[in-house]
Design an enzyme around this catalytic site. Structure first.
Site, PDB file in Angstrom:
ATOM      1  N   LYS A 126       0.837  -1.203   0.000  1.00  0.00           N
ATOM      2  CA  LYS A 126       0.000   0.000   0.000  1.00  0.00           C
ATOM      3  C   LYS A 126       0.874   1.255   0.000  1.00  0.00           C
ATOM      4  O   LYS A 126       0.713   2.151  -0.826  1.00  0.00           O
ATOM      5  CB  LYS A 126      -0.944  -0.012   1.211  1.00  0.00           C
ATOM      6  CG  LYS A 126      -1.920   1.152   1.255  1.00  0.00           C
ATOM      7  CD  LYS A 126      -1.448   2.250   2.186  1.00  0.00           C
ATOM      8  CE  LYS A 126      -2.422   3.412   2.179  1.00  0.00           C
ATOM      9  NZ  LYS A 126      -1.986   4.478   3.117  1.00  0.00           N
ATOM     10  N   ASP A 145      -6.036   0.192   0.267  1.00  0.00           N
ATOM     11  CA  ASP A 145      -6.152   0.454   1.703  1.00  0.00           C
ATOM     12  C   ASP A 145      -7.504  -0.090   2.162  1.00  0.00           C
ATOM     13  O   ASP A 145      -8.172  -0.812   1.425  1.00  0.00           O
ATOM     14  CB  ASP A 145      -6.006   1.950   2.001  1.00  0.00           C
ATOM     15  CG  ASP A 145      -7.239   2.732   1.585  1.00  0.00           C
ATOM     16  OD1 ASP A 145      -8.022   2.225   0.750  1.00  0.00           O
ATOM     17  OD2 ASP A 145      -7.441   3.849   2.089  1.00  0.00           O
TER      18      ASP A 145
END
Length: 220
Positions: A126, A145
């Site tokens: 991420k 996310d």
DNA sequence: ATCCCGAGGG
DNA sequence: CCCTCTGGAT
């Protein structure tokens, strides 16, 4: 889902088109002026609002301007400077260890390659995707996310639960030029409409394309 | 599966 | 006091 049908890809394009009309200015909400600032801000943003990160980095970035500044600071001092961020001890430790690797192995600069980014403490896919996309304008993956995970599942774009698997599904489903914006737009949508506990489905711009929204609005 | 562990709002 | 916000390492 690793080989989506053309119909599935077409539906994904419709979703992107609607999101673009709804969130034309969606972008990274973290404040930064350099790749290092974005890397630090993104590490800090784990389980924490971007607003809180920005409030903290406003002062932090005046004090710590280079990787060497983080690398040489007393850990207790860095912890105090991050005191208002959740998990501040872990984050201080990771940022200092990360900065020492930048100094020792990358000339004090943030590396651009995925493998080098993933070797940094506190950096997983991420964070690496955020830094590549927003600081280097180099997109190798999709930022996944909690918002992107949740909404992708609600929209039926993936059935996976594991973020790396969700990312693979989205990469197969979406056109590469849309990858970065897609995440930014879903994050905006997740904050405003498609919230974790209570999505406000009535009035949602994606209602007609969303199996979860159809289900919820029919029952209620 | 568990740990990390702050701030703001009801 | 409880919930919301919303990743990474072990």
């Amino acid at each position: 889902m690793s080989h989506p049908s053309e119909a599935e890809r077409a539906r994904a394009r419709q979703i992107v088109a609607i999101l673009r009309r709804t969130y034309p200015d969606a972008k990274c909400s973290l404040n930064f002026t350099t790749p290092l600032e974005l890397l630090v801000a993104t590490i800090l943003s784990a389980q924490c609002t971007d607003e809180r990160v920005n409030a903290t980095t406003e002062k932090l970035f005046q004090k710590y301007r280079t990787a060497a500044d983080y690398a040489s600071a007393p850990l207790e001092q860095l912890e105090q400077d991050l005191k208002s961020i959740v998990f501040y001890r872990n984050k201080a430790k990771n940022i200092q260890a990360m900065a020492r690797i930048l100094v020792q192995e990358h000339g004090g600069e943030v590396p651009q390659g995925m493998d080098d980014l993933l070797r940094l403490p506190g950096v997983a896919r991420k964070t690496a995707n955020v830094v590549q996309g927003n600081a280097f304008h180099h997109v190798e993956g999709v930022v996944v996310d909690t918002h992107v995970s949740r909404i992708s599942r609600r929209l039926g774009l993936t059935k996976e639960d594991d973020p790396p698997k969700i990312e693979r599904d989205l990469m197969a489903l979406l056109d590469q030029p849309d990858w970065l914006d897609f995440s930014h737009m879903l994050i905006y949508h997740g904050r405003a409409v498609c919230k974790a506990p209570t999505p406000t489905c009535p009035g949602c711009v994606l209602l007609e394309l969303c199996p979860t929204g159809q289900e919820r609005t029919n029952v209620v």
